[in-house]
Scaffold this active site. Sequence first.
Site, mmCIF file in Angstrom:
data_model
loop_
_atom_site.group_PDB
_atom_site.id
_atom_site.type_symbol
_atom_site.label_atom_id
_atom_site.label_comp_id
_atom_site.label_asym_id
_atom_site.label_seq_id
_atom_site.Cartn_x
_atom_site.Cartn_y
_atom_site.Cartn_z
ATOM 1 N N ASP A 131 0.786 -1.277 -0.256
ATOM 2 C CA ASP A 131 -0.175 0.174 -0.150
ATOM 3 C C ASP A 131 0.937 0.885 -0.307
ATOM 4 O O ASP A 131 0.655 2.272 -0.714
ATOM 5 C CB ASP A 131 -0.787 -0.229 1.373
ATOM 6 N N GLU A 145 2.212 -6.384 -5.072
ATOM 7 C CA GLU A 145 1.755 -5.291 -6.398
ATOM 8 C C GLU A 145 3.339 -4.765 -6.267
ATOM 9 O O GLU A 145 3.829 -5.066 -7.266
ATOM 10 C CB GLU A 145 1.108 -4.866 -5.927
HETATM 11 O O1 TRH Z 1 4.275 -5.797 1.008
HETATM 12 P P1 TRH Z 1 3.512 -6.696 -0.489
HETATM 13 O O2 TRH Z 1 3.499 -7.964 -0.037
HETATM 14 O O3 TRH Z 1 2.443 -6.261 -0.247
HETATM 15 C C1 TRH Z 1 0.898 -6.683 -0.174
HETATM 16 C C2 TRH Z 1 0.383 -6.351 -1.705
HETATM 17 O O4 TRH Z 1 0.842 -4.949 -2.478
HETATM 18 C C3 TRH Z 1 -0.678 -7.004 -1.981
HETATM 19 O O5 TRH Z 1 -1.383 -6.863 -3.174
HETATM 20 C C4 TRH Z 1 -1.900 -5.788 -1.148
HETATM 21 O O6 TRH Z 1 -3.271 -6.446 -1.010
HETATM 22 C C5 TRH Z 1 -0.763 -6.156 0.914
HETATM 23 O O7 TRH Z 1 0.472 -5.595 0.931
HETATM 24 C C6 TRH Z 1 -1.821 -5.404 1.193
HETATM 25 O O8 TRH Z 1 4.462 -7.014 -1.824
HETATM 26 P P2 TRH Z 1 4.832 -5.565 -2.779
HETATM 27 O O9 TRH Z 1 4.256 -5.055 -3.176
HETATM 28 O O10 TRH Z 1 5.727 -6.074 -3.687
HETATM 29 O O11 TRH Z 1 5.118 -4.501 -1.621
HETATM 30 C C7 TRH Z 1 6.505 -4.236 -1.033
HETATM 31 C C8 TRH Z 1 7.151 -3.188 -1.695
HETATM 32 O O12 TRH Z 1 8.234 -3.099 -0.125
HETATM 33 C C9 TRH Z 1 7.839 -2.778 -2.772
HETATM 34 O O13 TRH Z 1 7.508 -1.535 -2.491
HETATM 35 C C10 TRH Z 1 8.776 -2.778 -2.855
HETATM 36 C C11 TRH Z 1 10.028 -2.536 -1.440
HETATM 37 N N1 TRH Z 1 10.752 -3.192 -0.910
HETATM 38 C C12 TRH Z 1 12.218 -2.713 0.131
HETATM 39 O O14 TRH Z 1 12.130 -1.133 -0.492
HETATM 40 N N2 TRH Z 1 12.689 -3.442 -0.006
HETATM 41 C C13 TRH Z 1 13.444 -4.599 0.392
HETATM 42 O O15 TRH Z 1 14.466 -4.728 0.327
HETATM 43 C C14 TRH Z 1 12.675 -5.358 -0.587
HETATM 44 C C15 TRH Z 1 12.566 -6.981 -0.174
HETATM 45 C C16 TRH Z 1 11.098 -4.668 -0.686
#
Ligand code: TRH
Length: 377
Positions: A17, A273
Amino acid sequence: MAVRWDIFCTVVDNFGDIGVTWRLARQLVAEHRCAVRLWVDDLRAFERLCPEVDVTLAQQWQQGVDVCHWPREWLPAEAADVVIAAFACQLPGDYMDAMAERKVTPLWMNLDYLSAEDWVVGCHGLPSVKYKHVQKYFFFPGFREGTGGLLREVGLLERRQQFQQDAEAQRRFLQELGVERAPDARLISLFAYENTGLASWFDAMAADVRATHVLVPEGRVLGDVERWLGVEGLAAGAVHRRGALTVQVLPFVRQDQYDPLLWCCDFNAVRGEDSFVRAQWAGRPLLWHIYQQEEDVHLEKLEAFLGLYTQGLSESAEKAMSGLWRAWNAGQDMAGHWKNTCEQQRELAEHAQAWCLEQASRPDLATALVKFYGNWI
Ligand code: TRH
């Protein structure tokens, strides 16, 4: 005068989010000269992505974005020209009144979840509910013509290509994370939820003739990694070897650093996402752990994406990829599917590049939002 935007984000769980809204807010400021306020209810989640965030502040500026803590007890605030409720979050009642009382009615949009399903095209841009006379609209990101597209910053692919052609820049970047890549080893990043399929995947990589180096940022999948390794208390910096497999735990990097990490790797396991989209911009083969939803509706989304993404692949490459993705999302045995995927590596790598270019030929989501507003006024 810059157009004023308010983006509202409730952190339900994880980082998606805030990951999406923070990226969008920055892009609207940097590329469209908008004045953006980002309302976030959980600054601690935000801090993981952007360590400069001061979690004690009600208001602060970060990279040109006016970051506001969304308090439980709402304080009066003027409504903006464009109001985005991310992922169907409920706006404060007083703020909705402020929207209705505004001289010029604002454009109110719900930024929805990303899906490759067909129906998204038909629903994107449609009117949703009304509050008093203020109309809300659906805005759907997507992979197809007729959707709102994907978040993609200007020059992203050029920066990525340059980095991927620069072995020294990659070496330096990885070195800062404490990673030393063996020249012949396959490099994989692993960002996932808990997954019972992990043990069989790691078994297959450990038994492989080719060396594999898996980088795991700290997070939910570490419990499965610990069980497989037979160790406890895994933390950033830990490196363990089992057969041909090296497993290394990384710190959770800031959001800006996550891209180059994906760009360095030959294969990226991602989730949710935002990381899912970033892995597509990396132009490398990927594995998606989709966010689980009630009544398994997420599986329809998984199939919709596979149906779209695998178009143009040979039958064997399509089978290998779909098999791997379905097994991972069902927590099933990965060994055979991983072997098949490795055999199709070359075709899958070329396909990942082609897919990335095709997606990048469409307008990006921030531009599409700005255009939507332009057409609406
Ligand atoms: O963290 P998520 O599992 O988020 C989820 C999804 O968005 C899902 O659709 C939603 O319903 C739920 O949250 C509430 O995965 P996502 O979307 O990939 O978000 C992770 C964020 O973290 C992304 O912006 C990348 C960031 N990230 C970093 O900044 N550093 C890191 O080391 C890693 C592994 C990720």
